[in-house]
Write an enzyme that holds these catalytic residues in place. Structure first.
Site, PDB file in Angstrom:
ATOM      1  N   GLU B  50      23.091  21.619  10.458  1.00 41.46           N
ATOM      2  CA  GLU B  50      23.215  22.111   9.122  1.00 41.46           C
ATOM      3  C   GLU B  50      24.489  20.851   9.177  1.00 41.46           C
ATOM      4  OE1 GLU B  50      23.381  24.460  11.368  1.00 41.46           O
ATOM      5  OE2 GLU B  50      22.273  26.115  10.629  1.00 41.46           O
ATOM      6  N   PHE B 112      24.086  41.090  10.948  1.00 35.19           N
ATOM      7  CA  PHE B 112      23.360  39.920  12.101  1.00 35.19           C
ATOM      8  C   PHE B 112      23.263  39.048  10.834  1.00 35.19           C
ATOM      9  CE2 PHE B 112      20.573  37.275  13.659  1.00 35.19           C
ATOM     10  CZ  PHE B 112      21.620  36.812  14.903  1.00 35.19           C
ATOM     11  N   GLN B 113      24.326  37.692  11.952  1.00 33.71           N
ATOM     12  CA  GLN B 113      24.264  36.637  10.583  1.00 33.71           C
ATOM     13  C   GLN B 113      25.142  37.102   9.592  1.00 33.71           C
ATOM     14  OE1 GLN B 113      21.356  34.464  11.762  1.00 33.71           O
ATOM     15  NE2 GLN B 113      21.812  34.024  13.611  1.00 33.71           N
ATOM     16  N   LYS B 162      19.080  37.672   0.879  1.00 36.21           N
ATOM     17  CA  LYS B 162      17.476  37.289   1.558  1.00 36.21           C
ATOM     18  C   LYS B 162      16.393  38.534  -0.358  1.00 36.21           C
ATOM     19  CE  LYS B 162      15.012  38.127   5.273  1.00 36.21           C
ATOM     20  NZ  LYS B 162      14.590  38.352   6.351  1.00 36.21           N
ATOM     21  N   MET B 477      41.554   5.452  17.480  1.00 33.12           N
ATOM     22  CA  MET B 477      42.307   4.981  16.833  1.00 33.12           C
ATOM     23  C   MET B 477      44.129   5.848  16.893  1.00 33.12           C
ATOM     24  SD  MET B 477      44.329   4.073  13.889  1.00 33.12           S
ATOM     25  CE  MET B 477      42.970   3.540  12.419  1.00 33.12           C
TER      26      MET B 477
END
Lengths: 183, 578
Positions: B50, B112-113, B162, B477
């Protein structure tokens, strides 16, 4: 370091308090007190924010606040031009001295029993401070304060200045979102 | 009105908003939306992470000026968007992110999630939404695109439960968006324009301090006019490279921590900063209290909160920079027709600094490849129409310094947040937005290992970008700072990436052409070989000298007066210059 009071009109939408709190926390502005409640317009809530500004100019705080999409208008409430009130509820031992102080300060006795006395007082910061100072030697068992709310003196309203042009998105007019804080 | 699912309403809304491409990955909570996406005319590019979707949307937006769109599922899908959203918001890039959320009744139950992505993204989105009612979808999408693309551009996240995607609704896209609390000022006030013109006419040592806002406002042409009618020297910040042609005789280069001596010093000695769409970032100002101590400031910006945030403005002009310059240019012309200050001594002075202290680098004594040389040659060989992206670190600074930028929207990098791993996915988005342009990602070996999986996406979706890995087998760097400030104690900066991974094989494993270059004499022909491949992504592993450093440098927290050209070498000023 200076104390400022801001009246902020916000859309009455979920998360708006979190957005304001997140902004203040992220940019390191200190909030002394914050009071939120409904207004005469059911789609709009009003926050009164008392700020203790260290180094940050009030303009910068206002400009950052104004960037929040849910913030409709901001106005500084100066103590000279506005009515400022806080509510204090305080529980003290019940005895003739505390009752006497209640009477002296015009506090309302909201609850009373053998051991304790609950007092209610509405006033500006000074008045509340004075009562608390007077009560302190006699034992303050519990206290709760509302945070300051403020209303401008005179006929003008913050809503008048900010909401009359609500919903008239017109990019050619720079002044259509007017408030004491303007772009 | 016909009933549709919330998911269909979402896809219809995205189409109505003019979306032609989006980058994303499906998952449980966003799954209902992926069914109508299957039939939509919107091109959906299936990324591998993502974060890649977010940076690709950013790259797409930077190149096209349109809103970039990314889409992810709830929980980890959404939290993986956090970095690119923070990145895009810091650099004022218009990006809309769509995320699925667990069903409304499950919100708040640690389902969940489940992740509170609206809460998480509040500090670095311009605005965000949690939608639990399908009827709200079209309005939220219309507002999201409006907010992201107008005023100071930024990110907007729309989190949709959802069940709101599954339930039935009617699709009705708002023709107009009106928000009580959002009406950005785009037209400047006449008085501010007049005041600015007067200050310009009174200045003997002015500098045009140009920021990324000029590119966002598509105002490069108007900037060129202002520069030429006034003769004022120009500096372009890291976000503004390309806003003003590097080849222009008035250009002094980039200011800031790794800016040119001429640009940094001109700001320091100026009596007026004409600040256009820049924000006095600490990487430009150095120690703020010592920055440009004798300068008055004109500050033109779309965002009123930038005025006076870091530096007091003597004249503030709020508005869209194109509108501002369209009004300021004739006003300045008018004022200068009456009083024309003689800028010749100032111009001679700053152009003198430019010739005395040009950017440069030493060829490594051991005959190995110099990283600056590789980057310089890529710029020369691929030409000024090429779009460059970079990661963050030494290679980013060299890509800003040693490539000549002539056009806006040809230099994409993570300026504000400094996100390592930006280059490859941003290049992917840039190539999708500008399919006919050559797109080079100038990347470091450290950055490349953070997001290179999107090369698989590029290979499978016919997105033939070119990647130059400037491989100094270090977090370069950080290593440079360890050299300068930590007595050469190289704690955890040795990546050993000349040994593992084999970048050529890795590229080939991901469906790209892999090339390798280890000798200075092979640099040009390797670049030319990469340029000749246009049907596949190409990755070139340039094995470069490890101890090359970025110069000039103003150490963090130091005054810009203390710029060093190379280690321990400060410019030698003639006494009248100080």
């Amino acid at each position: 370091m200076a104390i400022h009071t801001l009246a902020v009109l916000v859309e009455n939408s979920p998360g708006v308090l979190a957005r304001v709190a997140s902004l203040f926390s992220r940019r390191g502005y200190n909030i002394d007190s914050l009071a939120v409640g409904p207004t005469e317009n059911p789609t709009v809530s009003r926050m009164t924010i008392v700020l203790n500004l260290e180094g940050h100019a009030l303009d910068q705080v206002s400009a950052q606040l104004f960037k929040l999409v849910n913030v409709i208008g901001i106005s500084e409430m100066k103590s000279s031009d506005s009515v400022q009130r806080e509510l204090l509820l305080v529980k003290v031992p019940a005895n003739p001295v505390t009752k006497g102080l209640a009477a002296k300060f015009d506090a309302v006795i909201t609850d009373e029993n053998d051991q304790s006395l609950s007092l209610e007082i509405v006033g500006d910061k000074d008045r509340i401070e004075q009562l608390l100072t007077a009560l302190k030697p006699h034992g303050i068992r519990e206290l709760v304060q509302s945070g300051l709310v403020a209303l401008e003196r005179g006929a003008s309203t913050l809503a008048d200045r900010t909401l009359t042009t609500m919903g008239t998105a017109n990019e050619s007019s720079p002044d259509n979102k007017t408030a004491d804080y303007q772009n | 009105m016909t009933k549709v699912t919330g998911a269909q309403s979402l896809v219809n809304s995205l189409e109505a908003a003019g979306v032609d491409v989006m980058f994303g990955i499906p998952g449980g909570a966003i799954l209902p939306a992926y069914d109508p996406i299957f039939d939509s005319k919107i091109r959906h590019i299936l990324v591998r992470h993502e974060q890649g979707a977010g940076h690709a949307a950013t790259g797409y937006a930077q190149v096209t000026g349109r809103v970039g769109v990314c889409i992810a599922t709830s929980g980890p899908g959404a939290t993986n968007l956090v970095t690119p959203l923070a990145d895009a918001q810091m650099d004022s890039v218009p990006v809309v992110a769509i995320t699925g959320q667990v069903p409304g009744p499950a919100i708040g139950t640690d389902a969940f999630q489940e992740a509170d992505i609206r809460g998480i993204t509040m500090p670095f989105t311009k605005h965000n939404y949690l939608i639990t009612d399908p009827d709200d979808i079209p309005r939220a999408i219309a507002e999201a695109f409006h907010i992201a693309s107008t005023g100071r551009p930024g990110t907007v996240l729309v989190d949709i439960a959802k069940d709101a995607l599954q339930r039935m609704t009617t699709f009705d896209y708002p023709k107009q968006v009106s928000l009580a609390g959002y009406n950005p000022v785009t037209q400047p006030k006449a008085q501010d324009i007049a005041d600015a013109a007067t200050l310009i006419s009174q200045s003997k040592k002015p500098v045009l301090y140009v920021g990324g806002g000029v590119i966002k406002a598509n105002a490069a042409k108007e900037l060129l006019i202002l520069a030429e009618i006034t003769g004022v020297p120009v500096v372009t910040t890291l976000m503004a490279r390309g806003a003003f042609p590097d080849s222009h005789p008035q250009h002094l280069g980039m200011p800031g921590m790794h800016g040119t001596v001429a640009a940094v010093t001109a700001l320091q000695k100026a009596d007026l900063l004409i600040t256009l769409g820049a924000r006095f970032d600490d990487r430009v100002t150095g120690k703020l209290s010592t920055f440009a101590p004798n300068a008055k400031v004109i500050h033109a910006d779309i965002d009123p909160a930038e005025i006076g945030k870091n530096r007091h403005a003597d004249v503030a002009i709020i508005g869209d920079l194109k509108n501002i310059l369209l009004k300021l240019n004739p006003a300045v012309k008018e004022v200068l027709s009456k009083v024309q200050p003689d800028l010749t001594p100032w111009q001679n002075e700053v152009y003198g600094w430019r010739s005395k202290y040009p950017l440069g680098y030493d060829k490594p004594a051991d005959g190995s490849v110099s990283p600056q040389y590789v980057i310089e040659r890529i710029g020369k060989i691929s030409g000024p129409k090429t779009i460059f992206t970079s990661g963050v670190g030494q290679h980013q600074m060299w890509a800003s310094q040693f490539i000549g930028y002539e056009n806006p929207r040809t230099w994409l990098n993570s300026g504000g947040l400094g996100t390592m791993g930006y280059a490859v996915p941003a290049a992917m988005g840039a190539k999708v937005g500008a399919p006919d342009a050559t797109v080079w990602a100038i990347d470091g070996d450290g950055c490349f290992q953070m997001t290179n999986q999107e090369l698989v996406t590029c290979a499978l979706n016919n997105i033939p970008i070119k990647v130059a890995i400037i491989n100094n087998e270090s977090l370069g760097m950080v290593r440079q700072w360890q050299t300068l400030f930590y007595n050469g104690r190289y704690s955890n900066t040795n990546l050993e990436s000349k040994r593992v991974p084999d970048f050529k094989m890795l590229a080939e494993a991901m469906g790209c052409v892999g090339l390798r270059c280890e000798r200075p004499e092979d640099v040009d022909k390797t670049i030319e070989a990469a340029m000749a491949i246009n049907d596949q992504p190409v990755v070139v592993d340039f094995s470069v000298h490890r101890d090359a450093m970025v110069w000039p440098m103003v150490a963090a927290g130091s005054s810009n007066d203390d710029i060093t050209t190379v280690r321990s070498m400060a410019p030698v000023w003639d006494s009248q210059e100080l």
